[in-house]
Design a protein around this motif. Sequence first.
Motif, PDB file in Angstrom:
ATOM      1  N   ILE A  44     -23.465  41.324  66.732  1.00  0.00           N
ATOM      2  CA  ILE A  44     -22.705  40.231  67.335  1.00  0.00           C
ATOM      3  C   ILE A  44     -21.223  40.581  67.236  1.00  0.00           C
ATOM      4  O   ILE A  44     -20.714  40.857  66.146  1.00  0.00           O
ATOM      5  N   VAL A  45     -20.561  40.601  68.382  1.00  0.00           N
ATOM      6  CA  VAL A  45     -19.146  40.933  68.427  1.00  0.00           C
ATOM      7  C   VAL A  45     -18.365  39.654  68.678  1.00  0.00           C
ATOM      8  O   VAL A  45     -18.590  38.966  69.680  1.00  0.00           O
ATOM      9  N   GLY A  46     -17.476  39.326  67.772  1.00  0.00           N
ATOM     10  CA  GLY A  46     -16.614  38.162  67.939  1.00  0.00           C
ATOM     11  C   GLY A  46     -15.165  38.596  67.920  1.00  0.00           C
ATOM     12  O   GLY A  46     -14.734  39.294  67.019  1.00  0.00           O
ATOM     13  N   THR A  47     -14.422  38.193  68.930  1.00  0.00           N
ATOM     14  CA  THR A  47     -13.024  38.604  69.044  1.00  0.00           C
ATOM     15  C   THR A  47     -12.160  37.359  69.178  1.00  0.00           C
ATOM     16  O   THR A  47     -12.396  36.536  70.048  1.00  0.00           O
ATOM     17  N   LEU A  48     -11.192  37.238  68.307  1.00  0.00           N
ATOM     18  CA  LEU A  48     -10.272  36.098  68.366  1.00  0.00           C
ATOM     19  C   LEU A  48      -8.862  36.613  68.633  1.00  0.00           C
ATOM     20  O   LEU A  48      -8.332  37.417  67.875  1.00  0.00           O
ATOM     21  N   VAL A  49      -8.283  36.141  69.735  1.00  0.00           N
ATOM     22  CA  VAL A  49      -6.895  36.464  70.058  1.00  0.00           C
ATOM     23  C   VAL A  49      -6.220  35.145  70.429  1.00  0.00           C
ATOM     24  O   VAL A  49      -6.534  34.546  71.457  1.00  0.00           O
ATOM     25  N   PRO A  50      -5.317  34.661  69.592  1.00  0.00           N
ATOM     26  CA  PRO A  50      -4.671  33.381  69.879  1.00  0.00           C
ATOM     27  C   PRO A  50      -3.774  33.468  71.122  1.00  0.00           C
ATOM     28  O   PRO A  50      -3.062  34.449  71.331  1.00  0.00           O
ATOM     29  N   GLY A  51      -3.865  32.446  71.945  1.00  0.00           N
ATOM     30  CA  GLY A  51      -2.990  32.344  73.114  1.00  0.00           C
ATOM     31  C   GLY A  51      -3.476  33.088  74.341  1.00  0.00           C
ATOM     32  O   GLY A  51      -2.758  33.159  75.332  1.00  0.00           O
ATOM     33  N   VAL A  52      -4.661  33.669  74.304  1.00  0.00           N
ATOM     34  CA  VAL A  52      -5.178  34.416  75.457  1.00  0.00           C
ATOM     35  C   VAL A  52      -6.469  33.735  75.892  1.00  0.00           C
ATOM     36  O   VAL A  52      -7.256  33.267  75.078  1.00  0.00           O
ATOM     37  N   GLY A  53      -6.711  33.702  77.190  1.00  0.00           N
ATOM     38  CA  GLY A  53      -7.905  33.067  77.728  1.00  0.00           C
ATOM     39  C   GLY A  53      -9.181  33.831  77.382  1.00  0.00           C
ATOM     40  O   GLY A  53      -9.167  35.022  77.072  1.00  0.00           O
ATOM     41  N   VAL A  54     -10.286  33.111  77.458  1.00  0.00           N
ATOM     42  CA  VAL A  54     -11.585  33.682  77.093  1.00  0.00           C
ATOM     43  C   VAL A  54     -11.950  34.849  78.006  1.00  0.00           C
ATOM     44  O   VAL A  54     -12.395  35.906  77.541  1.00  0.00           O
ATOM     45  N   LYS A  55     -11.781  34.697  79.282  1.00  0.00           N
ATOM     46  CA  LYS A  55     -12.119  35.763  80.233  1.00  0.00           C
ATOM     47  C   LYS A  55     -11.257  37.003  80.019  1.00  0.00           C
ATOM     48  O   LYS A  55     -11.737  38.132  80.133  1.00  0.00           O
ATOM     49  N   ASP A  56      -9.982  36.795  79.721  1.00  0.00           N
ATOM     50  CA  ASP A  56      -9.090  37.933  79.490  1.00  0.00           C
ATOM     51  C   ASP A  56      -9.489  38.713  78.231  1.00  0.00           C
ATOM     52  O   ASP A  56      -9.487  39.937  78.222  1.00  0.00           O
ATOM     53  N   VAL A  57      -9.848  37.990  77.161  1.00  0.00           N
ATOM     54  CA  VAL A  57     -10.280  38.653  75.926  1.00  0.00           C
ATOM     55  C   VAL A  57     -11.574  39.420  76.172  1.00  0.00           C
ATOM     56  O   VAL A  57     -11.740  40.552  75.712  1.00  0.00           O
ATOM     57  N   GLU A  58     -12.471  38.809  76.928  1.00  0.00           N
ATOM     58  CA  GLU A  58     -13.742  39.474  77.209  1.00  0.00           C
ATOM     59  C   GLU A  58     -13.529  40.747  78.016  1.00  0.00           C
ATOM     60  O   GLU A  58     -14.110  41.791  77.718  1.00  0.00           O
ATOM     61  N   LYS A  59     -12.690  40.702  79.022  1.00  0.00           N
ATOM     62  CA  LYS A  59     -12.460  41.867  79.882  1.00  0.00           C
ATOM     63  C   LYS A  59     -11.694  42.975  79.176  1.00  0.00           C
ATOM     64  O   LYS A  59     -11.984  44.155  79.365  1.00  0.00           O
ATOM     65  N   THR A  60     -10.705  42.618  78.372  1.00  0.00           N
ATOM     66  CA  THR A  60      -9.830  43.647  77.807  1.00  0.00           C
ATOM     67  C   THR A  60     -10.281  44.164  76.436  1.00  0.00           C
ATOM     68  O   THR A  60     -10.153  45.349  76.156  1.00  0.00           O
ATOM     69  N   ILE A  61     -10.814  43.303  75.585  1.00  0.00           N
ATOM     70  CA  ILE A  61     -11.101  43.718  74.207  1.00  0.00           C
ATOM     71  C   ILE A  61     -12.596  43.779  73.918  1.00  0.00           C
ATOM     72  O   ILE A  61     -13.117  44.810  73.496  1.00  0.00           O
ATOM     73  N   THR A  62     -13.304  42.663  74.148  1.00  0.00           N
ATOM     74  CA  THR A  62     -14.708  42.589  73.763  1.00  0.00           C
ATOM     75  C   THR A  62     -15.553  43.599  74.515  1.00  0.00           C
ATOM     76  O   THR A  62     -16.448  44.219  73.935  1.00  0.00           O
ATOM     77  N   TYR A  63     -15.295  43.801  75.788  1.00  0.00           N
ATOM     78  CA  TYR A  63     -16.055  44.778  76.572  1.00  0.00           C
ATOM     79  C   TYR A  63     -15.924  46.177  75.973  1.00  0.00           C
ATOM     80  O   TYR A  63     -16.900  46.914  75.865  1.00  0.00           O
ATOM     81  N   ARG A  64     -14.723  46.547  75.551  1.00  0.00           N
ATOM     82  CA  ARG A  64     -14.509  47.874  74.952  1.00  0.00           C
ATOM     83  C   ARG A  64     -15.231  48.003  73.621  1.00  0.00           C
ATOM     84  O   ARG A  64     -15.839  49.034  73.328  1.00  0.00           O
ATOM     85  N   PHE A  65     -15.194  46.958  72.786  1.00  0.00           N
ATOM     86  CA  PHE A  65     -15.931  46.984  71.517  1.00  0.00           C
ATOM     87  C   PHE A  65     -17.416  47.180  71.767  1.00  0.00           C
ATOM     88  O   PHE A  65     -18.066  47.998  71.124  1.00  0.00           O
ATOM     89  N   GLU A  66     -17.974  46.395  72.683  1.00  0.00           N
ATOM     90  CA  GLU A  66     -19.405  46.501  72.984  1.00  0.00           C
ATOM     91  C   GLU A  66     -19.759  47.891  73.520  1.00  0.00           C
ATOM     92  O   GLU A  66     -20.801  48.444  73.185  1.00  0.00           O
ATOM     93  N   LYS A  67     -18.888  48.445  74.315  1.00  0.00           N
ATOM     94  CA  LYS A  67     -19.126  49.777  74.885  1.00  0.00           C
ATOM     95  C   LYS A  67     -19.162  50.842  73.783  1.00  0.00           C
ATOM     96  O   LYS A  67     -20.055  51.695  73.762  1.00  0.00           O
ATOM     97  N   TYR A  68     -18.232  50.794  72.851  1.00  0.00           N
ATOM     98  CA  TYR A  68     -18.171  51.782  71.784  1.00  0.00           C
ATOM     99  C   TYR A  68     -19.285  51.586  70.749  1.00  0.00           C
ATOM    100  O   TYR A  68     -19.791  52.561  70.195  1.00  0.00           O
ATOM    101  N   ILE A  69     -19.653  50.344  70.469  1.00  0.00           N
ATOM    102  CA  ILE A  69     -20.707  50.072  69.502  1.00  0.00           C
ATOM    103  C   ILE A  69     -22.070  50.496  70.026  1.00  0.00           C
ATOM    104  O   ILE A  69     -22.882  51.060  69.307  1.00  0.00           O
ATOM    105  N   SER A  70     -22.314  50.232  71.301  1.00  0.00           N
ATOM    106  CA  SER A  70     -23.640  50.581  71.859  1.00  0.00           C
ATOM    107  C   SER A  70     -23.728  52.061  72.103  1.00  0.00           C
ATOM    108  O   SER A  70     -24.733  52.663  72.043  1.00  0.00           O
TER     109      SER A  70
END
Length: 70
Positions: A44-70
């Motif tokens: 389970i990947v959880g990413t918290l970035v204050p002041g940034v929208g959910v879609k932006d965090v998913e596209k820029t940070i969470t997607y990269r984490f999931e890509k490297y972990i898998s």
Amino acid sequence: MTRFALKNPIAILMACIASLVVGSVSLQRMPVDLFPDLGIPAVIVGTLVPGVGVKDVEKTITYRFEKYIS
């Protein structure tokens, strides 16, 4: 050991038969499961970035984490 086996062939025969009997009995009593319970690993990947929208965090940070972990 070889001399003992040559002098006592009946004892060696009985030991072999005993090991075959014990092996066959334990093989019959051993539980066999055709479909064992396999747990699928999950991360389970959880990413918290204050002041940034959910879609932006998913596209820029969470997607990269999931890509490297898998």
